[in-house]
Write a protein that holds these residues in place. Structure first.
Motif, short mmCIF file in Angstrom:
data_model
loop_
_atom_site.label_atom_id
_atom_site.label_comp_id
_atom_site.label_asym_id
_atom_site.label_seq_id
_atom_site.Cartn_x
_atom_site.Cartn_y
_atom_site.Cartn_z
N LYS A 5 0.84 -1.20 0.00
CA LYS A 5 0.00 0.00 0.00
C LYS A 5 0.87 1.26 0.00
CE LYS A 5 -1.85 3.55 2.40
NZ LYS A 5 -1.40 4.42 3.49
N GLY A 7 0.77 5.40 0.41
CA GLY A 7 -0.05 6.51 0.89
C GLY A 7 0.09 7.74 0.01
N THR A 9 1.42 10.76 0.31
CA THR A 9 2.69 11.46 0.07
C THR A 9 3.60 10.66 -0.85
OG1 THR A 9 3.23 10.68 2.28
CG2 THR A 9 2.97 13.04 2.03
N TRP A 218 3.67 1.44 2.72
CA TRP A 218 4.73 2.39 2.34
C TRP A 218 4.24 3.80 2.60
CZ3 TRP A 218 9.60 1.17 0.40
CH2 TRP A 218 9.83 -0.19 0.10
N THR A 219 5.04 4.57 3.37
CA THR A 219 4.60 5.92 3.71
C THR A 219 5.78 6.88 3.68
OG1 THR A 219 3.40 7.18 5.38
CG2 THR A 219 4.68 5.31 6.19
N ASP A 220 5.67 7.99 4.44
CA ASP A 220 6.72 9.02 4.34
C ASP A 220 7.62 9.03 5.57
OD1 ASP A 220 4.95 9.92 6.21
OD2 ASP A 220 4.65 11.90 5.32
N ILE A 221 7.62 7.94 6.33
CA ILE A 221 8.45 7.87 7.54
C ILE A 221 8.92 6.42 7.69
CG2 ILE A 221 6.46 7.51 9.10
CD1 ILE A 221 7.96 9.40 11.10
N GLY A 223 8.83 3.88 9.50
CA GLY A 223 8.21 2.94 10.43
C GLY A 223 7.49 3.63 11.57
N MET A 224 6.94 2.80 12.47
CA MET A 224 6.26 3.32 13.66
C MET A 224 7.32 3.88 14.60
SD MET A 224 3.35 3.60 15.36
CE MET A 224 2.14 2.35 14.91
N HIS A 225 7.17 5.13 15.00
CA HIS A 225 8.12 5.72 15.95
C HIS A 225 7.60 5.55 17.38
CE1 HIS A 225 10.99 8.34 13.43
NE2 HIS A 225 10.56 7.33 12.71
N PRO A 229 5.97 11.97 15.98
CA PRO A 229 7.03 12.84 15.45
C PRO A 229 6.52 14.21 15.05
CG PRO A 229 6.45 11.16 13.84
CD PRO A 229 5.66 10.86 15.07
N ARG A 230 5.19 14.38 14.95
CA ARG A 230 4.65 15.71 14.60
C ARG A 230 4.70 16.63 15.80
NH1 ARG A 230 -1.05 13.51 12.82
NH2 ARG A 230 -0.59 12.41 14.76
N ALA A 254 -1.76 6.89 16.65
CA ALA A 254 -0.55 6.92 15.81
C ALA A 254 -1.00 6.97 14.35
CB ALA A 254 0.32 5.69 16.08
N LYS A 255 -0.91 8.14 13.75
CA LYS A 255 -1.56 8.39 12.46
C LYS A 255 -1.02 7.51 11.33
CE LYS A 255 -2.62 11.91 9.09
NZ LYS A 255 -1.75 12.39 8.03
N ILE A 256 0.15 6.97 11.52
CA ILE A 256 0.77 6.15 10.47
C ILE A 256 -0.12 4.96 10.08
CG2 ILE A 256 2.18 4.86 12.16
CD1 ILE A 256 4.38 4.72 10.02
P1 ADP Z 1 0.09 8.14 4.28
O1 ADP Z 1 -0.32 9.30 3.46
O2 ADP Z 1 1.27 7.40 3.72
O3 ADP Z 1 -1.04 7.24 4.67
P2 ADP Z 1 -0.01 9.33 6.93
O4 ADP Z 1 0.18 10.81 6.94
O5 ADP Z 1 -1.38 8.82 7.06
O6 ADP Z 1 0.70 8.76 5.61
O7 ADP Z 1 0.90 8.66 8.07
C1 ADP Z 1 2.27 8.95 8.18
C2 ADP Z 1 2.47 10.05 9.20
O8 ADP Z 1 2.04 9.61 10.47
C3 ADP Z 1 3.90 10.43 9.43
O9 ADP Z 1 4.35 11.37 8.49
C4 ADP Z 1 3.90 10.98 10.86
O10 ADP Z 1 3.88 12.37 10.88
C5 ADP Z 1 2.58 10.49 11.44
N1 ADP Z 1 2.75 9.79 12.71
C6 ADP Z 1 2.04 10.03 13.84
N2 ADP Z 1 2.43 9.22 14.84
C7 ADP Z 1 3.41 8.44 14.34
C8 ADP Z 1 4.23 7.42 14.89
N3 ADP Z 1 4.10 7.01 16.17
N4 ADP Z 1 5.16 6.86 14.10
C9 ADP Z 1 5.31 7.24 12.82
N5 ADP Z 1 4.56 8.19 12.23
C10 ADP Z 1 3.62 8.79 12.97
#
Ligand code: ADP
Ligand code: ASP
Ligand code: MG
Length: 442
Positions: A5, A7, A9, A218-221, A223-225, A229-230, A254-256
């Motif tokens: 998948k 996202g 970004t 697959w996203t813009d970070i 992995g799960m932090h 991180p915002r 955790a928005k990821i």
């Molecule tokens: P996508 O468009 O790929 O679905 P999202 O914006 O939905 O991406 O999710 C990725 C974002 O989630 C990251 O850029 C980050 O800012 C946010 N985020 C919030 N909490 C966490 C976390 N614990 N670990 C990683 N990312 C997180």
């Protein structure tokens, strides 16, 4: 079969879409690629729908025209050969004709959902056209032909499995499938969606339906932090998470990951990998059934928009049957409860769906005095917390220092402590926890 998948970004520019094509062709074997809308598109579609709901047709037209320009430019930069470019422009025309036709239509929830669906329809069709241009053979699986929710707005897993298998069977010689995340049909066969961020949920449901060997998000970070991180500086990626830990973090903010996206993968025991499109070599996070016994605290997340409700009763509050009556009120209004704490004379609980708050309050008042407090946040601290491990709750409470805590929930499971705080203290709470329990600089 693997499910990959990407996202918004990861598709944010034509160059990023090229990278996605490279990444999926590097992965061997059969795969289903789930795409979100190009970043910013769904928010813009929400704005178009909001303008139409206020009958502000001029504003809606203006936003549609702006978005149209964005897609025209996207097409030109994505597709350089004559025929693919012509096809790409036709795709854009077709979906903007749909959007423009909504401006004249009577506004309804169905119209809104139709508008919101255009983003994923556009991104997938443009991507398939790009693959064609590059000579990469793929098949588009229309999500509206297999993804469905039932009367309860829950995924209809039997339907999804049956219809997806039929489509795959019709294309049994194909290795690469592309489909839309987020969008689905509902029980009335109308276009609907899996809520914001729902493409992760699509990926997990598709993975479960096809018994995938792996689901990659697959996203813009990378992995799960360990923390948001915002909000917090100095967070770090977690190499391994258990399904329970990941589900808890996703549900509590955790928005990821979409809040429900772990359950289907967990149910089918399919590993989920969180990976970074911008840094594909990074290890990311692997989510499986395994726990890391040596780890104490794993991560913390925060969920906003929480309402706390306290019912104080002079009558024997905890007499048997009392809590059932309280819960029944929430059930009747289809309002899930997140946290609950009790004392001899009062019960406090939290909800995040405020749609029926006044009716719920009215009915609870039959039992006693009711207090409602909005603008709270749940801080969810996830880790490996068997009851034999002494002192973890103390570490959390010590880290909080002088920040007022409204509710504490511990012992509900072996991997979570939840705190309810006023949202104004959220950033400071996350920062203190990062410092004190994860040992990071402020
Ligand atoms: P996508 O468009 O790929 O679905 P999202 O914006 O939905 O991406 O999710 C990725 C974002 O989630 C990251 O850029 C980050 O800012 C946010 N985020 C919030 N909490 C966490 C976390 N614990 N670990 C990683 N990312 C997180
Ligand atoms: N495009 C949808 C959204 O922005 C779904 C997703 O990105 O997962 O919410
Ligand atoms: Mg997302």
């Amino acid at each position: 079969m693997k499910v990959l998948k990407f996202g918004g970004t990861s598709l944010g520019s034509p160059e990023r879409m090229h990278t996605v094509a490279d990444l999926i062709t590097q992965e061997r074997g059969k795969k289903i690629v789930v795409l979100s809308a190009v970043s910013g598109t769904t928010n813009t579609l929400v704005n178009i729908a909001a303008a139409l709901s206020k009958k502000n047709h001029i504003e809606a037209d203006a936003i549609i025209n702006q978005l149209y320009e964005v897609y025209q430019a996207y097409c030109v930069n994505l597709l350089h050969k004559t025929n693919p470019l012509k096809k790409g422009k036709e795709i854009v025309e077709a979906h903007f004709t749909v959007l423009r036709s909504m401006v004249g239509a009577e506004y309804s929830a169905d119209v809104e959902k139709e508008i919101l669906a255009q983003g994923e329809l556009l991104s997938t069709k443009l991507f398939v056209t790009y693959l064609e241009q590059e000579g990469i053979n793929s098949t588009l699986l229309p999500a509206l032909e297999f993804m469905r929710i039932d009367e309860e707005n829950e995924p209809d897993e039997a339907y999804i499995r049956e219809h997806l298998h039929q489509l795959l069977k019709q294309n049994s010689d194909q290795d690469l499938f592309i489909t839309q995340g987020y969008i689905c049909l509902n029980s009335q066969n109308r276009v609907d969606n899996l809520q914001r961020g729902g493409s992760d949920y699509t990926a997990s449901l598709v993975g479960e339906a096809v018994d995938a060997s792996e689901i990659q998000i697959w996203t813009d970070i990378d992995g799960m932090h360990n923390n948001d991180p915002r909000i917090v500086k100095h967070t770090y990626p977690i190499p391994k998470l258990s399904f329970d830990e990941a589900a808890e973090l996703a549900y509590f903010g955790a928005k990821i990951l979409h809040p429900s996206s772990i359950r289907p993968a967990q149910h089918a025991n399919i590993p989920v990998r969180l990976l970074n499109t911008m840094k594909p070599e990074a290890a990311g996070t692997l989510i499986t059934a395994d726990i890391e016994p040596e780890r104490e605290f794993t991560a913390v997340a925060a969920k906003d928009g929480i309402t706390a409700i306290k019912v104080k009763s002079s009558r024997m509050l905890l007499a048997y049957g009392f809590l059932r009556k309280v819960f029944e009120i929430f059930e009747n209004y289809r309002t899930p409860i997140d946290l609950i704490t009790t004392s001899e004379v009062a019960v406090s609980l939290t909800i995040d769906n405020q749609a029926h708050i006044s009716e719920i309050k009215d009915e609870l008042e039959d039992f006693g005095e009711v207090e409602v407090h909005t603008d709270h946040s749940i801080i969810c601290i996830v880790g490996n917390m068997p009851f034999s491990k002494v002192g973890m709750l103390k570490k959390v409470l010590d880290a909080m220092g002088d920040i007022p805590i409204r509710m504490v929930s511990y012992g509900g499971s072996k991997f979570n402590i939840s705190l309810l705080i006023d949202s104004q203290f959220k950033a400071e709470t996350l920062t203190r926890l990062n410092e004190k329990i994860f040992g990071q600089a402020r």
